[in-house]
Each structure stands twice: as structure tokens, then as C-alpha cells.
Design an enzyme around this catalytic site. Structure first.
Site, PDB file in Angstrom:
ATOM      1  N   ASP A  13       0.738  -1.149   0.088  1.00 37.99           N
ATOM      2  CA  ASP A  13       0.061  -0.011   0.199  1.00 37.99           C
ATOM      3  C   ASP A  13       0.786   1.171   0.102  1.00 37.99           C
ATOM      4  O   ASP A  13       0.428   2.502   0.525  1.00 37.99           O
ATOM      5  CB  ASP A  13      -0.904  -0.147   1.276  1.00 37.99           C
ATOM      6  CG  ASP A  13      -1.825  -1.241   1.318  1.00 37.99           C
ATOM      7  OD1 ASP A  13      -2.218  -1.723   0.145  1.00 37.99           O
ATOM      8  OD2 ASP A  13      -2.201  -1.498   2.442  1.00 37.99           O
ATOM      9  N   LYS A  16       1.765   2.177  -4.893  1.00 31.87           N
ATOM     10  CA  LYS A  16       2.387   1.658  -6.295  1.00 31.87           C
ATOM     11  C   LYS A  16       1.651   2.124  -7.573  1.00 31.87           C
ATOM     12  O   LYS A  16       1.836   2.580  -8.647  1.00 31.87           O
ATOM     13  CB  LYS A  16       2.542   0.351  -6.095  1.00 31.87           C
ATOM     14  CG  LYS A  16       3.434  -0.279  -5.121  1.00 31.87           C
ATOM     15  CD  LYS A  16       3.494  -1.568  -4.945  1.00 31.87           C
ATOM     16  CE  LYS A  16       2.369  -2.438  -4.461  1.00 31.87           C
ATOM     17  NZ  LYS A  16       1.857  -1.880  -2.963  1.00 31.87           N
ATOM     18  N   ALA A  39      -4.028  -7.809  -3.588  1.00 34.80           N
ATOM     19  CA  ALA A  39      -3.505  -6.142  -3.965  1.00 34.80           C
ATOM     20  C   ALA A  39      -4.631  -5.623  -4.070  1.00 34.80           C
ATOM     21  O   ALA A  39      -5.980  -5.973  -4.765  1.00 34.80           O
ATOM     22  CB  ALA A  39      -2.607  -6.327  -5.376  1.00 34.80           C
ATOM     23  N   GLY A  40      -4.512  -4.293  -3.766  1.00 38.73           N
ATOM     24  CA  GLY A  40      -5.543  -3.246  -4.161  1.00 38.73           C
ATOM     25  C   GLY A  40      -4.854  -2.099  -4.525  1.00 38.73           C
ATOM     26  O   GLY A  40      -4.170  -1.381  -3.681  1.00 38.73           O
ATOM     27  N   HIS A  41      -4.844  -1.614  -5.622  1.00 32.61           N
ATOM     28  CA  HIS A  41      -4.127  -0.255  -6.354  1.00 32.61           C
ATOM     29  C   HIS A  41      -4.862   0.807  -6.676  1.00 32.61           C
ATOM     30  O   HIS A  41      -5.836   0.292  -7.517  1.00 32.61           O
ATOM     31  CB  HIS A  41      -3.045  -0.922  -7.339  1.00 32.61           C
ATOM     32  CG  HIS A  41      -2.260  -1.977  -7.076  1.00 32.61           C
ATOM     33  ND1 HIS A  41      -1.244  -2.365  -7.889  1.00 32.61           N
ATOM     34  CD2 HIS A  41      -1.865  -2.424  -5.857  1.00 32.61           C
ATOM     35  CE1 HIS A  41      -0.411  -3.356  -7.319  1.00 32.61           C
ATOM     36  NE2 HIS A  41      -0.789  -3.454  -6.024  1.00 32.61           N
ATOM     37  N   GLN A 223       1.831  -5.987  -3.203  1.00 31.75           N
ATOM     38  CA  GLN A 223       2.309  -6.128  -1.950  1.00 31.75           C
ATOM     39  C   GLN A 223       3.570  -5.209  -1.640  1.00 31.75           C
ATOM     40  O   GLN A 223       3.700  -4.328  -2.542  1.00 31.75           O
ATOM     41  CB  GLN A 223       2.515  -7.714  -1.617  1.00 31.75           C
ATOM     42  CG  GLN A 223       1.390  -8.472  -1.628  1.00 31.75           C
ATOM     43  CD  GLN A 223       0.776  -8.845  -2.789  1.00 31.75           C
ATOM     44  OE1 GLN A 223       1.334  -9.537  -3.692  1.00 31.75           O
ATOM     45  NE2 GLN A 223      -0.562  -8.559  -2.789  1.00 31.75           N
ATOM     46  N   ALA A 298      -7.396  -1.094   0.803  1.00 30.97           N
ATOM     47  CA  ALA A 298      -8.089  -0.934  -0.573  1.00 30.97           C
ATOM     48  C   ALA A 298      -8.937  -2.017  -0.910  1.00 30.97           C
ATOM     49  O   ALA A 298      -9.710  -2.302  -1.728  1.00 30.97           O
ATOM     50  CB  ALA A 298      -7.132  -0.510  -1.539  1.00 30.97           C
ATOM     51  N   THR A 300      -9.679  -4.984   1.772  1.00 28.00           N
ATOM     52  CA  THR A 300     -10.627  -5.527   2.856  1.00 28.00           C
ATOM     53  C   THR A 300     -10.940  -4.192   3.587  1.00 28.00           C
ATOM     54  O   THR A 300     -11.904  -4.806   4.492  1.00 28.00           O
ATOM     55  CB  THR A 300      -9.557  -6.550   3.776  1.00 28.00           C
ATOM     56  OG1 THR A 300      -8.515  -5.370   4.159  1.00 28.00           O
ATOM     57  CG2 THR A 300      -8.889  -7.524   2.933  1.00 28.00           C
ATOM     58  N   SER A 411       5.200  12.357  -3.970  1.00 28.45           N
ATOM     59  CA  SER A 411       3.758  12.481  -4.231  1.00 28.45           C
ATOM     60  C   SER A 411       3.086  13.276  -2.956  1.00 28.45           C
ATOM     61  O   SER A 411       3.214  13.111  -1.914  1.00 28.45           O
ATOM     62  CB  SER A 411       3.140  10.926  -4.035  1.00 28.45           C
ATOM     63  OG  SER A 411       1.939  11.125  -4.320  1.00 28.45           O
TER      64      SER A 411
HETATM   65  P1  GDP Z   1      -0.886   0.423  -3.553  1.00 26.72           P
HETATM   66  O1  GDP Z   1      -1.487  -0.655  -3.118  1.00 26.72           O
HETATM   67  O2  GDP Z   1       0.699   0.424  -3.390  1.00 26.72           O
HETATM   68  O3  GDP Z   1      -1.143   0.774  -4.978  1.00 26.72           O
HETATM   69  O4  GDP Z   1      -1.707   1.569  -2.433  1.00 26.72           O
HETATM   70  P2  GDP Z   1      -2.987   1.585  -2.040  1.00 26.72           P
HETATM   71  O5  GDP Z   1      -3.898   2.061  -3.261  1.00 26.72           O
HETATM   72  O6  GDP Z   1      -3.709   0.304  -1.410  1.00 26.72           O
HETATM   73  O7  GDP Z   1      -2.890   2.653  -0.859  1.00 26.72           O
HETATM   74  C1  GDP Z   1      -2.588   3.798  -1.236  1.00 26.72           C
HETATM   75  C2  GDP Z   1      -3.396   5.046  -0.944  1.00 26.72           C
HETATM   76  O8  GDP Z   1      -2.967   6.209  -0.696  1.00 26.72           O
HETATM   77  C3  GDP Z   1      -4.729   5.085  -1.888  1.00 26.72           C
HETATM   78  O9  GDP Z   1      -5.902   5.459  -1.126  1.00 26.72           O
HETATM   79  C4  GDP Z   1      -4.017   6.393  -2.723  1.00 26.72           C
HETATM   80  O10 GDP Z   1      -5.189   6.949  -3.373  1.00 26.72           O
HETATM   81  C5  GDP Z   1      -3.553   7.124  -1.513  1.00 26.72           C
HETATM   82  N1  GDP Z   1      -2.309   7.965  -2.119  1.00 26.72           N
HETATM   83  C6  GDP Z   1      -1.227   7.491  -2.880  1.00 26.72           C
HETATM   84  N2  GDP Z   1      -0.374   8.744  -3.007  1.00 26.72           N
HETATM   85  C7  GDP Z   1      -0.821   9.651  -2.210  1.00 26.72           C
HETATM   86  C8  GDP Z   1      -0.269  10.932  -1.469  1.00 26.72           C
HETATM   87  O11 GDP Z   1       0.689  11.361  -1.894  1.00 26.72           O
HETATM   88  N3  GDP Z   1      -0.956  11.594  -0.576  1.00 26.72           N
HETATM   89  C9  GDP Z   1      -1.952  11.298  -0.340  1.00 26.72           C
HETATM   90  N4  GDP Z   1      -2.630  11.525   0.874  1.00 26.72           N
HETATM   91  N5  GDP Z   1      -2.799  10.032  -0.515  1.00 26.72           N
HETATM   92  C10 GDP Z   1      -1.803   9.190  -1.629  1.00 26.72           C
HETATM   93  P1  IMO Z   2      -0.947  -4.208  -2.250  1.00 23.50           P
HETATM   94  O1  IMO Z   2      -0.609  -4.728  -3.745  1.00 23.50           O
HETATM   95  C1  IMO Z   2      -1.084  -4.652   2.173  1.00 23.50           C
HETATM   96  C2  IMO Z   2      -0.858  -8.814   3.833  1.00 23.50           C
HETATM   97  C3  IMO Z   2      -2.395  -9.286   4.317  1.00 23.50           C
HETATM   98  C4  IMO Z   2      -1.769 -10.164   5.133  1.00 23.50           C
HETATM   99  C5  IMO Z   2      -0.500 -10.810   4.423  1.00 23.50           C
HETATM  100  C6  IMO Z   2      -0.764 -12.149   3.727  1.00 23.50           C
HETATM  101  O2  IMO Z   2      -2.481  -3.394  -2.283  1.00 23.50           O
HETATM  102  O3  IMO Z   2       0.140  -3.270  -1.606  1.00 23.50           O
HETATM  103  P2  IMO Z   2      -2.290 -12.910   1.684  1.00 23.50           P
HETATM  104  O4  IMO Z   2      -3.747 -12.420   1.493  1.00 23.50           O
HETATM  105  O5  IMO Z   2      -1.448 -12.465   0.668  1.00 23.50           O
HETATM  106  O6  IMO Z   2      -2.313 -14.119   2.166  1.00 23.50           O
HETATM  107  O7  IMO Z   2      -2.036 -11.869   3.035  1.00 23.50           O
HETATM  108  O8  IMO Z   2      -0.283  -9.963   3.494  1.00 23.50           O
HETATM  109  N1  IMO Z   2      -1.380  -8.182   2.095  1.00 23.50           N
HETATM  110  C7  IMO Z   2      -1.184  -6.855   1.728  1.00 23.50           C
HETATM  111  N2  IMO Z   2      -1.003  -5.965   2.720  1.00 23.50           N
HETATM  112  N3  IMO Z   2      -0.994  -4.411   0.710  1.00 23.50           N
HETATM  113  C8  IMO Z   2      -1.128  -5.599  -0.081  1.00 23.50           C
HETATM  114  O9  IMO Z   2      -1.159  -5.339  -1.321  1.00 23.50           O
HETATM  115  C9  IMO Z   2      -1.241  -6.900   0.353  1.00 23.50           C
HETATM  116  N4  IMO Z   2      -1.586  -7.963   0.089  1.00 23.50           N
HETATM  117  C10 IMO Z   2      -1.494  -8.722   0.776  1.00 23.50           C
HETATM  118  O10 IMO Z   2      -2.871  -8.155   4.850  1.00 23.50           O
HETATM  119  O11 IMO Z   2      -1.111  -9.510   6.494  1.00 23.50           O
HETATM  120 MG    MG Z   3      -2.849  -1.682  -1.714  1.00 25.44          MG
END
Ligand code: GDP
Ligand code: IMO
Ligand code: MG
Length: 428
Positions: A13, A16, A39-41, A223, A298, A300, A411
Site C-alpha cells: 500500500d 504503487k 492487491a488493491g491499487h 504487496q 483498498a 479489505t 507524491s
Molecule cells: P498500492 O497498493 O501500493 O497501490 O496503494 P493503495 O492504493 O493500497 O494505498 C495507497 C493509498 O494512498 C490510496 O488510497 C491512494 O489513493 C493514496 N495515495 C497515494 N499517494 C498519495 C499521496 O501522495 N498522498 C495521499 N494523501 N494519498 C496518497
Molecule cells: P498491495 O498490492 C498490504 C498482507 C495481508 C496479510 C498478508 C498475507 O495493495 O500493496 P495474503 O492475502 O497475501 O495471504 O495476506 O499480506 N497483504 C497486503 N498488505 N497491501 C497488499 O497489497 C497486501 N497483500 C497482502 O494483509 O497480512
Molecule cells: Mg494496496
């Protein structure tokens, strides 16, 4: 021509999706190399928000090819839901979304086993996203798995039934859980239609031929490196290699083809799920980071644990990945803080170290902090690095000094445009 990599350096998170979406315009192909719907991007642009789980984050850039690589595990139900959102957004995905035949399929019984196995662990839960990731990768390494390419085989149904039967036997060792297998199975088979509508490719040939032709490829990690199956905080990890080496096996490219390795780190640190987190904060500052940073998963929706940035962990993941440049995200979350801390070392058994101990799960770790003065202003109107507050630049400079890697981008908000380029991140 090389293949550049974007991956997370913490526990996931890191932002990415946003950075891949931003940089994708410079590439011809974006390819996911591991992970699955755990993953949740998140991508935000033109006032809209999209969350991608399986589809690469280059999908919103016209003409760009998006490949789901062999290292990814695919649940057709999640994929179909993502595609429905793309259709609503009028994204011309069909000719541009390819799937490797060697990507493994997540079956309904994989999700069932994930839930049953976690439920049986009690306090020792990993905090899995329950998306079936562990059981699917277990079947892959156990040589039992079903792959996307098997959908083209006439005996697919027999293979499916055989694997399902095996899973039901395994499930019988766990206490029973509430799981609507029949209903989910029905949905799964219906969603295969959408998966089958995509172009299946031999991803390793596809990527290598593209690179040979001079196409620019960006590999998108899921991840974070601290969740890597080999090097993360085992067993509190995911089931794939999330580090740069995972690109080679998750797409079928040779190591010498790896170009820039863009490592993403938040300006602080979060973790969702169980496991060690040395710089975790249990006080109001931790709560503030979570509140301002909107730290909820993003995938769960679970609240993320928050703490200060952890430099020993970052040094470790920079080393493992061969990071050539850093992107610091969510710097705006600290706009109101008058003091910002950075864990520069760990105190373990009365000794100071900046290496991660093997028994990180059992050790009492006291982070050793360095303090920085906050900038205490918003960054809304700042568009150049030079115009950033001097305290923020001092903080970034200090990170670069300790981590020995240049920061290329910062960012300042979730939206695509909220990105300050310090140095050109990639050759355009
Ligand atoms: P990822 O899994 O690495 O793609 O990241 P996630 O989407 O799970 O979580 C990142 C969260 O931070 C999302 O809600 C994005 O919209 C938010 N985000 C990304 N960059 C920034 C930033 O520079 N500032 C803020 N405030 N939020 C950000
Ligand atoms: P993105 O791509 C944050 C964590 C879970 C748990 C462990 C194992 O959005 O960054 P799994 O479902 O893979 O068996 O879970 O890994 N986890 C993440 N934490 N961001 C993720 O993906 C994750 N994908 C898995 O919370 O602790
Ligand atoms: Mg994520």
C-alpha cells in the site's frame, strides 16, 4: 531495451498504483508479475477513483498493453468485477488486456481453504486477505495447480473436479466454516466467460519479443518487499516473491534485462494484517497518521497500523531489490506535524543495529529515532521540487543520505497530478 520495475519497499500500500499510472504514459506495456486479488491499487484522476486488484495499473492509458504475467494468480470473479468497472468507465480494455497462459487460477475451494486455515489459527492468524492466495501458490509449487492455459484444454472440467475433490479432503481437517461453495462456484464458472474473452499469450515470449523490438516495459509489483515469501517477516508474509527477482520468474525475463528499479515508500509506514512492525505507533500520532492518511485497506477495508518510517527495513529492501531510485509518497499526510521522526536503527538486547534480526517476530525491538522539524503548511500549490518548504527538502535529503539512493519523485496527494518530479524518473 530494458524492463523497468516499480515495487513497494514496505508492507504494501505504498502508492504503487498511483505511480504506475503516472509513469505508464512513458511505456508500451505494463505487466503485473506476482500476487493476485490480495492487491488493491488505487488510482485517482479526473475526479474519479478506481481500485485495481488484478488488472495492471496502466489500463487507463490509451493504447498501452497490460499483461497479467505468469507469476500472478487470477480469480476470474474478481477479474470480471474489475472489467465491469472498466466497461462503465468506457475503457477500451479488450485488445489491450492480455493474460499469460501460465498464470495460475484461484478456485473457489482455494478461497475456502484460505478462510478455513486462517480460522483454525486463532491468535496466530496471519491476517490474510482471504483471497485464496496462499492455497493457490501452494498448489502451484505442489504441482497441482490449474493454469489459465488449461481453460483451452478439453479436459479442463476433469482437472477442475480432481483438484476440487483434493481441496474438500484437505478442508475436512479444519473446523467447518460458513462458506457458500455452491453459489461461489456458480459465479466462478459464469465469470470464466469474461476471462476467456481476453487474449491468452505465452507471456515470456510476448515480453521478450516486445523488448527485442524496442518496446518499453514496466513491471508492476504488488504487496511490498517486507511481505516477500523469502525475505519478509515470515510467516507474516504473502506467498510470492514481491522483490525484483520476482520480475524474472513472474514474467520470464532474464536478470540482465532489468533496468531502473523504482522503489516506493510512504513518508511514514503502515501495515495491514498481523506481524512485526518495529516502528508502529500506538499513540495519538499513530492515530493521526491513520486518520489523515485515510489508512484503510483498498481490498479489505481493514484499518492499517501506522508508524514512523523505518530506515533499517528500507535499507534491507533497497539492498534486496537493487533500487536505483526512490519515490516518497503521502508526504502531504505529515503537513500538520511539527515533529517528524525517522527510525534510523533498532535497539535489540541493549545493542544498536541497523540490520533486521532473523527472529524479528520474537525480539523486543526499540526503534532509535532521529527527529526533524515539520514544514507545517499545505503543499497544494507546489509543483516544483525547488518550491517545496526547506524543512521538507532537508528531510528528503537526509533520507537520500542514509539510504544512499536518490529520490526521484515526491507524491503530495492521491490524484495523478499531485506528483513532484525531482529528477526525471525514467528516460522519455
Ligand atoms: P498500492 O497498493 O501500493 O497501490 O496503494 P493503495 O492504493 O493500497 O494505498 C495507497 C493509498 O494512498 C490510496 O488510497 C491512494 O489513493 C493514496 N495515495 C497515494 N499517494 C498519495 C499521496 O501522495 N498522498 C495521499 N494523501 N494519498 C496518497
Ligand atoms: P498491495 O498490492 C498490504 C498482507 C495481508 C496479510 C498478508 C498475507 O495493495 O500493496 P495474503 O492475502 O497475501 O495471504 O495476506 O499480506 N497483504 C497486503 N498488505 N497491501 C497488499 O497489497 C497486501 N497483500 C497482502 O494483509 O497480512
Ligand atoms: Mg494496496
Amino acid at each position: 531495451m530494458a524492463i523497468d520495475v516499480i515495487l513497494g519497499l514496505q508492507w504494501g500500500d505504498e502508492g504503487k498504483g498511483k505511480i504506475v499510472d503516472y509513469l505508464a504514459g512513458n511505456y508500451d506495456i505494463v505487466a503485473r508479475f506476482q500476487g493476485g486479488p490480495n492487491a488493491g491499487h488505487t488510482l485517482k484522476f479526473d475526479g474519479k477513483k478506481y481500485v485495481l486488484h488484478t488488472v495492471p495499473s496502466g489500463i487507463f492509458r490509451p493504447q498501452l498493453i497490460n499483461l497479467i504475467g505468469n507469476g500472478v494468480v487470477v480469480n476470474p470473479i474478481t477479474l470480471e468485477q474489475e472489467i465491469e468497472n472498466l466497461i462503465k468507465a468506457e475503457v477500451d480494455y479488450l485488445p489491450r488486456l492480455l493474460v499469460s497462459r501460465k498464470a495460475h487460477l484461484i478456485l473457489p475451494t482455494h478461497c475456502m481453504l484460505d478462510a478455513a486455515s486462517e480460522a483454525s489459527k486463532g491468535n496466530a492468524k496471519i491476517g490474510s486477505t482471504l483471497k485464496g492466495i496462499g492455497p493457490t501458490y501452494m498448489d502451484k509449487t505442489g504441482r497441482n495447480g490449474l493454469r489459465v492455459g488449461d481453460l483451452e484444454s478439453p479436459d479442463f472440467m476433469e482437472k477442475y473436479q480432481a483438484l476440487k475433490e483434493k481441496h474438500l479432503k484437505i478442508a475436512s481437517i479444519y473446523p467447518a466454516i460458513d462458506y457458500d461453495l455452491e453459489g461461489i462456484e456458480k459465479q466462478w464458472f459464469e465469470s470464466l466467460k469474461t476471462l476467456r474473452s481476453l487474449q491468452f499469450v505465452d507471456g515470456e515470449y510476448y515480453i521478450n519479443q516486445a523488448i527485442k523490438k524496442g518496446k518499453k516495459v514496466l513491471a508492476e509489483g504488488a504487496q511490498g518487499s517486507m511481505l516477500d515469501i523469502d525475505f519478509g517477516t515470515y510467516p507474516f508474509v504473502t506467498s510470492s516473491n514481491t522483490i525484483t527477482a520476482g520480475v524474472c520468474v513472474g514474467l520470464g525475463v532474464a536478470p540482465q534485462l532489468i533496468g531502473e528499479v523504482i522503489g516506493i515508500t510512504k513518508a511514514y509506514c503502515t501495515r495491514v494484517g498481523a506481524g512485526p512492525f518495529p516502528s508502529e505507533l500506538f499513540d495519538d500520532t499513530g492515530k493521526e497518521l491513520g486518520r489523515i492518511g485515510q489508512e484503510f485497506g483498498a481490498t479489505t477495508g481493514r484499518p492499517r497500523r501506522c508508524g514512523w518510517i523505518d530506515l533499517p527495513a528500507l535499507k534491507y529492501t533497497i539492498m534486496l531489490n537493487g533500487v536505483t531510485q526512490l519515490v516518497v509518497t503521502k508526504i502531504d499526510v505529515m503537513n500538520t506535524f511539527n515533529e517528524i521522526k525517522v527510525a534510523t536503527a533498532y535497539g535489540i538486547d541493549g545493542k544498536e543495529t541497523d540490520t533486521l534480526p532473523y527472529d524479528i517476530n520474537d525480539k523486543k525491538i526499540e526503534p532509535i529515532y532521529r527527529s526533524y522539524s515539520g514544514w507545517e503548511c499545505d503543499l497544494d500549490d507546489v509543483v516544483t521540487y525547488e518550491a517545496l518548504p526547506s524543512n521538507l527538502k532537508d528531510y528528503v535529503k537526509s533520507l537520500e543520505g542514509i539510504l544512499e539512493v536518490p529520490v526521484s519523485m515526491i507524491s503530495t496527494g492521491p490524484e495523478r497530478k499531485k506528483l513532484i518530479v525531482k529528477e526525471a524518473a525514467v528516460e522519455v
